[in-house]
Design a protein around this motif. Structure first.
Motif, PDB file in Angstrom:
ATOM      1  N   TYR A 150       1.243  -1.494   0.105  1.00  0.00           N
ATOM      2  CA  TYR A 150       0.102  -0.256   0.393  1.00  0.00           C
ATOM      3  C   TYR A 150       0.664   0.698   0.299  1.00  0.00           C
ATOM      4  O   TYR A 150       0.996   2.129  -0.858  1.00  0.00           O
ATOM      5  CB  TYR A 150      -0.735  -0.029   1.479  1.00  0.00           C
ATOM      6  N   ASP A 151       1.995   1.055   0.842  1.00  0.00           N
ATOM      7  CA  ASP A 151       2.668   2.892   1.097  1.00  0.00           C
ATOM      8  C   ASP A 151       3.874   2.441  -0.329  1.00  0.00           C
ATOM      9  O   ASP A 151       3.695   3.641  -0.987  1.00  0.00           O
ATOM     10  CB  ASP A 151       3.867   2.419   1.994  1.00  0.00           C
ATOM     11  N   LEU A 152       3.991   1.274  -1.087  1.00  0.00           N
ATOM     12  CA  LEU A 152       5.009   1.599  -2.430  1.00  0.00           C
ATOM     13  C   LEU A 152       3.604   1.669  -3.424  1.00  0.00           C
ATOM     14  O   LEU A 152       4.310   2.802  -4.066  1.00  0.00           O
ATOM     15  CB  LEU A 152       5.311   0.323  -2.656  1.00  0.00           C
ATOM     16  N   GLN A 153       2.311   1.866  -3.632  1.00  0.00           N
ATOM     17  CA  GLN A 153       1.455   1.797  -4.377  1.00  0.00           C
ATOM     18  C   GLN A 153       1.505   3.602  -3.891  1.00  0.00           C
ATOM     19  O   GLN A 153       0.637   3.998  -5.437  1.00  0.00           O
ATOM     20  CB  GLN A 153       0.216   1.175  -4.719  1.00  0.00           C
TER      21      GLN A 153
ATOM     22  N   GLY B   7       5.777   6.072  -1.635  1.00  0.00           N
ATOM     23  CA  GLY B   7       6.791   6.119  -0.538  1.00  0.00           C
ATOM     24  C   GLY B   7       7.838   4.434  -0.731  1.00  0.00           C
ATOM     25  O   GLY B   7       7.378   4.220  -1.404  1.00  0.00           O
ATOM     26  N   ASP B   8       7.792   4.457   0.283  1.00  0.00           N
ATOM     27  CA  ASP B   8       9.422   3.467   0.217  1.00  0.00           C
ATOM     28  C   ASP B   8       8.773   2.440   0.611  1.00  0.00           C
ATOM     29  O   ASP B   8       9.945   1.287   0.332  1.00  0.00           O
ATOM     30  CB  ASP B   8      10.465   3.718   0.303  1.00  0.00           C
ATOM     31  N   GLY B   9       7.497   1.993   1.004  1.00  0.00           N
ATOM     32  CA  GLY B   9       7.358   0.294   1.270  1.00  0.00           C
ATOM     33  C   GLY B   9       7.390   0.417   2.443  1.00  0.00           C
ATOM     34  O   GLY B   9       7.656  -0.946   3.505  1.00  0.00           O
ATOM     35  N   THR B  10       7.937   1.476   3.698  1.00  0.00           N
ATOM     36  CA  THR B  10       8.447   1.917   5.358  1.00  0.00           C
ATOM     37  C   THR B  10       7.144   1.626   5.837  1.00  0.00           C
ATOM     38  O   THR B  10       5.974   2.304   5.482  1.00  0.00           O
ATOM     39  CB  THR B  10       8.868   2.404   6.221  1.00  0.00           C
ATOM     40  N   VAL B  11       6.750   0.700   6.382  1.00  0.00           N
ATOM     41  CA  VAL B  11       5.762   0.917   7.813  1.00  0.00           C
ATOM     42  C   VAL B  11       5.547   1.748   8.836  1.00  0.00           C
ATOM     43  O   VAL B  11       6.600   1.480   9.464  1.00  0.00           O
ATOM     44  CB  VAL B  11       5.031  -0.661   8.372  1.00  0.00           C
ATOM     45  N   PRO B  12       4.544   3.009   9.284  1.00  0.00           N
ATOM     46  CA  PRO B  12       4.328   3.853   9.942  1.00  0.00           C
ATOM     47  C   PRO B  12       5.431   3.387  11.512  1.00  0.00           C
ATOM     48  O   PRO B  12       3.664   2.687  11.777  1.00  0.00           O
ATOM     49  CB  PRO B  12       3.586   4.458   9.931  1.00  0.00           C
ATOM     50  N   ASP B  13       5.364   3.941  11.795  1.00  0.00           N
ATOM     51  CA  ASP B  13       5.568   3.622  13.236  1.00  0.00           C
ATOM     52  C   ASP B  13       4.305   3.222  14.608  1.00  0.00           C
ATOM     53  O   ASP B  13       3.560   4.253  13.533  1.00  0.00           O
ATOM     54  CB  ASP B  13       6.276   4.174  14.025  1.00  0.00           C
ATOM     55  N   LEU B  14       3.786   3.023  15.458  1.00  0.00           N
ATOM     56  CA  LEU B  14       2.193   2.916  15.965  1.00  0.00           C
ATOM     57  C   LEU B  14       2.982   4.502  16.437  1.00  0.00           C
ATOM     58  O   LEU B  14       3.959   4.598  17.001  1.00  0.00           O
ATOM     59  CB  LEU B  14       2.549   1.937  16.975  1.00  0.00           C
ATOM     60  N   PRO B  15       1.345   4.665  16.376  1.00  0.00           N
ATOM     61  CA  PRO B  15       0.800   6.041  16.989  1.00  0.00           C
ATOM     62  C   PRO B  15       0.949   6.205  18.281  1.00  0.00           C
ATOM     63  O   PRO B  15       0.785   5.150  19.281  1.00  0.00           O
ATOM     64  CB  PRO B  15      -0.769   6.378  16.659  1.00  0.00           C
TER      65      PRO B  15
ATOM     66  N   ALA C 168      -4.995  -3.342  -0.660  1.00  0.00           N
ATOM     67  CA  ALA C 168      -3.758  -2.667  -1.201  1.00  0.00           C
ATOM     68  C   ALA C 168      -3.323  -1.348  -2.190  1.00  0.00           C
ATOM     69  O   ALA C 168      -2.077  -0.865  -2.129  1.00  0.00           O
ATOM     70  CB  ALA C 168      -2.557  -3.377  -0.473  1.00  0.00           C
ATOM     71  N   ALA C 169      -3.237  -2.318  -3.399  1.00  0.00           N
ATOM     72  CA  ALA C 169      -2.495  -2.442  -4.400  1.00  0.00           C
ATOM     73  C   ALA C 169      -3.351  -0.939  -5.491  1.00  0.00           C
ATOM     74  O   ALA C 169      -2.909  -0.785  -6.551  1.00  0.00           O
ATOM     75  CB  ALA C 169      -3.049  -3.590  -5.606  1.00  0.00           C
ATOM     76  N   GLY C 170      -4.721  -0.687  -4.923  1.00  0.00           N
ATOM     77  CA  GLY C 170      -5.103   0.739  -5.409  1.00  0.00           C
ATOM     78  C   GLY C 170      -6.015  -0.107  -6.930  1.00  0.00           C
ATOM     79  O   GLY C 170      -6.272  -1.379  -7.052  1.00  0.00           O
ATOM     80  N   GLU C 171      -5.929   0.701  -7.879  1.00  0.00           N
ATOM     81  CA  GLU C 171      -6.941   0.324  -9.239  1.00  0.00           C
ATOM     82  C   GLU C 171      -6.209   0.114 -10.061  1.00  0.00           C
ATOM     83  O   GLU C 171      -4.841   0.562  -9.935  1.00  0.00           O
ATOM     84  CB  GLU C 171      -7.833   1.603  -9.414  1.00  0.00           C
TER      85      GLU C 171
END
Length: 346
Positions: free
Chosen positions: A86-89, A92-100, A274-277
């Motif tokens: 999802y982040d790549l699409q 982004g660079d594919g990094t999962v954000p840290d928890l809030p 996650a992939a989008g359209e």
């Protein structure tokens, strides 16, 4: 009825599908150099897919030197892969954000112009009531105030985390009678009786204890990221099917993320979200073991139409209950990342 909302945000993020970043299959590029894995032979069926997924930052090896292509893909790994995808699409660079900071949820009440009416940490909301699958949720400002606007916008989120949910409420006055369910709750405030998201999907309410219990799990930031982005309801789409016929009273589906194998139907649900359209390559798709009664049929068929999924046998059956290996996942994920690898029917 005078309760605080200590659990207000525990699953406001677990709601229905939308695409906040507008992901439409953004083309990704290599972010690191592939030096090879000892157990992935050059020229093998999965070599190019594994290489591409590694270069794009989507998949890592089981170790520095091995990929373990025939190893099972767990549900936890699938959730993390979906979050990275999802982040790549989204560019982004594919990094999962840290928890809030789970200790700092907030509720903000705004007028139509964005002016702040009231703001509270979630556990300190003066008055509220939740019950049933659709919470009846009110804020009372303790005293009559004719100057309050007729409508209110409620924003829910975590401090330091960019993802919020917003809902609209109406001004109402409450004068409850002694001995009733609403005893002691009176004043003018805002009520969100139909606590739905803007698309009309009911918000799933869940216990905050699970957030605390799971915060240390390596895959948990990915789960929160996907659900905070409103990509998929992981409880109805993953956890309930995961339990399936084996579900018992003491079955805690959340604890099975790290150990249970991901299935093809779970893969399709998360990757579709996650992939989008994706571009439609196959307008007409017929899959023998998928019909209108099949759970998540449309999400699965979307990936067939895009040339991401293919059948597992000559008849073209989907085999949604079949487990996935890491190599199989890499092949299908590579098709999402690289349009030239997608499969046209026939």
């Amino acid at each position: 009825m005078k309760r605080t909302l200590a659990i207000i945000l525990t699953a406001v993020f677990l709601s229905a599908l939308s695409i906040p970043c507008g992901a439409t299959g953004t083309e990704t590029t290599a972010s690191r150099v592939y030096s090879g894995f000892a157990d992935v032979a050059e020229g093998s069926a999965s070599y190019e897919a594994i290489k591409l997924c590694y270069e794009r930052g989507l998949m890592n090896g089981a170790s520095d030197t091995a990929f373990n292509p025939q190893g099972k893909l767990t549900v936890a790994q699938l959730v993390v892969l979906a979050a990275r995808l999802y982040d790549l699409q989204c560019g982004g660079d594919g990094t999962v954000p840290d928890l809030p900071d789970m200790n700092q949820p907030y509720l903000r009440f705004l007028n139509e112009d964005g002016g702040l009416i009231a703001s509270y940490p979630a556990g300190e909301l003066p008055h509220s009531y939740t019950g049933g699958m659709n919470p009846y949720f009110c804020l009372s400002l303790e005293e009559e105030d004719a100057s309050l606007p007729e409508t209110c916008r409620l924003e829910i989120g975590f401090e330091g985390y960019n993802h919020i949910r917003a809902y609209q409420g109406l001004r109402q006055s409450y004068h409850s009678e002694p001995g009733t369910m609403t005893q002691g709750f009176q004043g003018t405030g805002y009520c969100f009786e139909d606590f739905d998201d803007p698309d009309g999907n009911s918000v799933f309410w869940y216990n905050a204890a699970n957030f605390t219990r799971l915060a240390s799990a390596w895959w948990y930031p990915a789960l929160v990221y996907l659900t905070s982005e409103n990509k998929v309801n992981l409880f109805s789409d993953l956890l309930v099917p995961l339990a399936g016929e084996n579900q018992t009273e003491d079955y805690d589906a959340l604890t099975h993320f790290s150990n249970d194998s991901a299935r093809r139907d779970m893969f399709a649900v998360l990757v579709n979200a996650a992939a989008g359209e994706l571009e439609v390559l196959n307008e007409t798709v017929s899959v023998p073991d998928i019909d209108e009664e099949t759970p998540n049929a449309e999400r699965i068929l979307n990936l067939y139409r895009a040339g991401v999924l293919t059948g597992i046998d000559q008849a073209g059956n989907f085999g949604g209950d079949k487990e996935l290996t890491r190599a199989q996942a890499a092949i299908m994920l590579a098709r999402v990342l690289e349009p030239s690898l997608r499969v046209r029917a026939g």
